[in-house]
Structures are given as C-alpha cells and as structure tokens.
Design a protein around this motif. Structure first.
Motif, PDB file in Angstrom:
ATOM      1  N   UNK A 231       7.070  15.041   1.154  1.00  0.00           N
ATOM      2  CA  UNK A 231       6.664  13.643   0.481  1.00  0.00           C
ATOM      3  C   UNK A 231       6.029  12.830   1.513  1.00  0.00           C
ATOM      4  N   UNK A 232       5.006  11.978   1.110  1.00  0.00           N
ATOM      5  CA  UNK A 232       4.427  10.710   1.927  1.00  0.00           C
ATOM      6  C   UNK A 232       4.439   9.626   1.007  1.00  0.00           C
ATOM      7  N   UNK A 233       4.512   8.336   1.521  1.00  0.00           N
ATOM      8  CA  UNK A 233       4.126   7.306   0.827  1.00  0.00           C
ATOM      9  C   UNK A 233       2.951   6.940   0.505  1.00  0.00           C
ATOM     10  N   UNK A 234       2.804   6.086  -0.448  1.00  0.00           N
ATOM     11  CA  UNK A 234       1.285   5.869  -0.768  1.00  0.00           C
ATOM     12  C   UNK A 234       1.059   4.396  -1.018  1.00  0.00           C
ATOM     13  N   UNK A 235      -0.027   3.516  -0.162  1.00  0.00           N
ATOM     14  CA  UNK A 235       0.110   2.389  -0.100  1.00  0.00           C
ATOM     15  C   UNK A 235      -1.391   1.924  -0.541  1.00  0.00           C
ATOM     16  N   UNK A 236      -1.129   0.823  -1.298  1.00  0.00           N
ATOM     17  CA  UNK A 236      -2.673   0.126  -1.800  1.00  0.00           C
ATOM     18  C   UNK A 236      -3.399  -0.098  -0.273  1.00  0.00           C
ATOM     19  N   UNK A 237      -4.670   0.417  -0.111  1.00  0.00           N
ATOM     20  CA  UNK A 237      -5.348  -0.184   1.108  1.00  0.00           C
ATOM     21  C   UNK A 237      -5.766  -1.644   1.171  1.00  0.00           C
ATOM     22  N   UNK A 238      -5.785  -2.193   0.086  1.00  0.00           N
ATOM     23  CA  UNK A 238      -6.477  -3.677  -0.013  1.00  0.00           C
ATOM     24  C   UNK A 238      -5.400  -4.619   0.279  1.00  0.00           C
ATOM     25  N   UNK A 239      -4.094  -4.195  -0.525  1.00  0.00           N
ATOM     26  CA  UNK A 239      -2.919  -5.094  -0.291  1.00  0.00           C
ATOM     27  C   UNK A 239      -1.871  -4.689   0.873  1.00  0.00           C
ATOM     28  N   UNK A 240      -1.810  -3.365   1.265  1.00  0.00           N
ATOM     29  CA  UNK A 240      -0.918  -2.947   2.051  1.00  0.00           C
ATOM     30  C   UNK A 240       0.304  -2.770   1.125  1.00  0.00           C
ATOM     31  N   UNK A 263      -2.540  17.751   4.357  1.00  0.00           N
ATOM     32  CA  UNK A 263      -3.041  17.475   3.131  1.00  0.00           C
ATOM     33  C   UNK A 263      -2.390  16.305   2.421  1.00  0.00           C
ATOM     34  N   UNK A 264      -1.213  16.436   2.355  1.00  0.00           N
ATOM     35  CA  UNK A 264      -0.429  15.270   1.843  1.00  0.00           C
ATOM     36  C   UNK A 264      -0.921  13.660   2.386  1.00  0.00           C
ATOM     37  N   UNK A 265      -1.097  13.642   3.579  1.00  0.00           N
ATOM     38  CA  UNK A 265      -1.593  12.286   4.263  1.00  0.00           C
ATOM     39  C   UNK A 265      -3.025  12.142   3.802  1.00  0.00           C
ATOM     40  N   UNK A 266      -3.798  13.139   3.728  1.00  0.00           N
ATOM     41  CA  UNK A 266      -5.387  12.832   3.419  1.00  0.00           C
ATOM     42  C   UNK A 266      -5.156  12.298   1.970  1.00  0.00           C
ATOM     43  N   UNK A 267      -4.519  13.073   1.282  1.00  0.00           N
ATOM     44  CA  UNK A 267      -4.472  12.515  -0.274  1.00  0.00           C
ATOM     45  C   UNK A 267      -3.996  11.118  -0.518  1.00  0.00           C
ATOM     46  N   UNK A 268      -2.850  10.735   0.211  1.00  0.00           N
ATOM     47  CA  UNK A 268      -2.226   9.612   0.069  1.00  0.00           C
ATOM     48  C   UNK A 268      -3.086   8.440   0.735  1.00  0.00           C
ATOM     49  N   UNK A 269      -4.020   8.994   1.625  1.00  0.00           N
ATOM     50  CA  UNK A 269      -5.023   7.963   1.992  1.00  0.00           C
ATOM     51  C   UNK A 269      -6.157   7.549   1.126  1.00  0.00           C
ATOM     52  N   UNK A 270      -6.742   8.734   0.434  1.00  0.00           N
ATOM     53  CA  UNK A 270      -7.392   8.452  -0.588  1.00  0.00           C
ATOM     54  C   UNK A 270      -7.157   7.773  -1.797  1.00  0.00           C
ATOM     55  N   UNK A 271      -5.766   7.940  -2.181  1.00  0.00           N
ATOM     56  CA  UNK A 271      -5.434   7.231  -3.497  1.00  0.00           C
ATOM     57  C   UNK A 271      -5.425   5.629  -3.039  1.00  0.00           C
ATOM     58  N   UNK A 272      -4.826   5.821  -1.844  1.00  0.00           N
ATOM     59  CA  UNK A 272      -4.810   4.012  -1.592  1.00  0.00           C
ATOM     60  C   UNK A 272      -6.076   3.442  -1.342  1.00  0.00           C
ATOM     61  N   UNK A 273      -7.242   4.012  -0.973  1.00  0.00           N
ATOM     62  CA  UNK A 273      -8.644   3.561  -1.028  1.00  0.00           C
ATOM     63  C   UNK A 273      -9.144   3.391  -2.327  1.00  0.00           C
ATOM     64  N   UNK A 274      -8.802   4.195  -3.353  1.00  0.00           N
ATOM     65  CA  UNK A 274      -9.259   4.034  -4.615  1.00  0.00           C
ATOM     66  C   UNK A 274      -8.549   3.078  -5.517  1.00  0.00           C
ATOM     67  N   UNK A 275      -7.588   2.532  -4.953  1.00  0.00           N
ATOM     68  CA  UNK A 275      -6.848   1.515  -5.892  1.00  0.00           C
ATOM     69  C   UNK A 275      -7.261   0.258  -5.455  1.00  0.00           C
ATOM     70  N   UNK A 276      -7.874  -0.501  -6.523  1.00  0.00           N
ATOM     71  CA  UNK A 276      -8.508  -1.788  -6.567  1.00  0.00           C
ATOM     72  C   UNK A 276      -7.746  -2.867  -6.914  1.00  0.00           C
TER      73      UNK A 276
END
Length: 276
Positions: A231-240, A263-276
C-alpha cells in the motif's frame, strides 16, 4: 490487555499507554445521555445489522441493540415508514433509503469517482485485488474495491472496516498521521487477527518509521493467512493533505512487491493530481 516490554520505553517517549485515572468519565456520561434520546435508541437498532445479515427477527434486534422490546418494535415501524428498514415476513432488513442516503455523502463520492479510473488501471496491470481506504477513528474504511475473477473476495468489502495497525492501507495511513493517532491505536489494544499480526508497539513503531522513509507499506498475513498487501499513501497535491491509501492485495506466493510498487506510486500521484 497487558502491554509488551516496549511499554515502559514508549511511556518514556510520552505515550500515555497506562490506564486512565479513576473518576468521573465524561464520555460515559455523554453516551448514557445519548442512549436516552430517540436517536440514541435508533442507532443501535440500525447498527445491529452486520454485513452478513440479510434480515433479523425482532427478538434478535432487541438482543443486539440492548433496547427494550416495546421500544424496538415501535421504532422499527417508524423506520419502515421512513424506508430505513424494510419488512421481510416477520423479520426486518436494512432499507434502500439508507443506500440512497449513503451515495449522497459528498466527500466520499467525489473521492471515489477520482480514484476509480486509477484503480481500474492497477487492476489491468497487476491482475490482483485493488483497495482504496480512508481513515475513520482507529480503523480504515474501504471506500472502493475491485478484483479479478481470481481475486480476494473475502475479509474486506466496500464500506467495511479493519484495524489501522494490521492492514497495508492502515499502516500507510498511520505512518503519515499525527503521533497522537499511534498513541490512541496502542491504547485501544493491538489484538491479533492471525499469528502474524504485529501486536508489539515497538515493532509497529519500527514498521511505521520504515514506511515513512520508503513511502510504501507491506503487510504479510496479518489479516489473512496466505495473503499480503502492498500500500501507498495518497496525498491531495493541491493541499498536501493525506486523503487515504491505495493497495494491491494478492496471495503471498504471487505478490510482486517490486513490480507493483512502481504502479502503485504512479496511481497515487495521478489520484493526488486529480483532486481539486
């Protein structure tokens, strides 16, 4: 539950792991007052149902809720009228209205919509069970789960709960949460789900330290024998801010930690970028 040998050292680091001082318990008083209200009686009636229950007779609702039979009977009729319960012969089951209301929870709905495309990509890449979980109290709650035909269809479910301290998603979240959450988890007790569950506060702390450094959590057979979760943590990129954790779960013999990590890290980054 008696604490392991690490407890004195943990206490020296400021972890109040011992029993609370004797005296009035405001939380207990508040709970007693809540139980005397109408909603305080409705809640245990609805929470009497587990994920495995199709329908329950009145007597079982009374036993599980601890509410008087006459009160359960009266409130059950009102809950049926509201659509929160449904009748099945002489038994009761949770009503469709609850499902409708649950789908309106804005934060979780928006987050789930953002996560789903990345979970689907992970499923195609790994061909293993994919979870996304969020933190609630001392547990993780599974916001979404997808799995292939050969995937894990037990132990976890959408809207299901498991402890933070022994799940891959939970460890990833716990490692990036305030230290006070670790204190609360240890105080509540680290209970074994399998013979491999980490129940030593010192070992758990060491795991979390490593997860913070490596950015990824690996849980092996702590929830179910023969299975591991990465598992990897998921952070909202805009707020951290930490919003949840994403995981791949597979049989231990099939778990490709090295291959799945990227693959997990890439997905987590993608989710973080998509959160507005």
């Amino acid at each position: 539950m008696s604490l392991p040998a690490e407890a004195p050292a943990a206490a020296a680091r400021g972890l109040a792991l011992g029993p609370r001082p004797a005296g009035p318990d405001p939380a207990a008083d508040t709970a007693a007052e809540a139980m005397n209200s109408v909603l305080g009686k409705v809640r245990p009636i609805l929470e009497a149902f587990t994920a495995d229950d199709g329908a329950l007779p009145l007597a079982e609702l009374v036993r599980r809720s601890g509410v008087a039979k006459a009160t359960v009977h009266r409130l059950a009729q009102e809950l049926v009228a509201w659509g929160l319960l449904e009748r099945e012969g002489c038994d009761y089951r949770l009503g469709l209205r609850l499902f409708e209301l649950g789908q309106r929870v804005h934060r979780q709905r928006i987050l789930r919509e953002a996560v789903q495309p990345y979970m689907e990509d992970l499923l195609l890449i790994t061909r293993e069970t994919i979870h996304f979980a969020i933190h609630d109290s001392l547990d993780v709650v599974y916001l979404d789960k997808i799995f292939p035909h050969r995937g894990l269809n037990a132990e976890s479910r959408v809207a299901g709960r498991l402890p933070l301290y022994c799940t891959g998603t939970g460890k990833a979240i716990l490692a990036h949460s305030p230290p006070s959450l670790f204190v609360d988890v240890v105080r509540a007790g680290l209970k074994p789900l399998t013979r491999h569950t980490v129940v030593s506060p010192g070992r758990l702390r060491a795991q979390l330290d490593r997860i913070r450094v490596e950015g990824i959590a690996l849980e092996t057979e702590e929830i179910r024998l023969g299975y591991a979760s990465l598992a990897v943590p998921v952070f909202a990129q805009r707020t951290g801010s930490l919003v949840g954790a994403l995981s791949v779960t597979a049989p231990t013999y099939r778990m490709d930690a090295g291959g799945h990590a990227a693959a997990l890290r890439t997905a987590a980054l993608g989710i973080g970028r998509s959160l507005t």
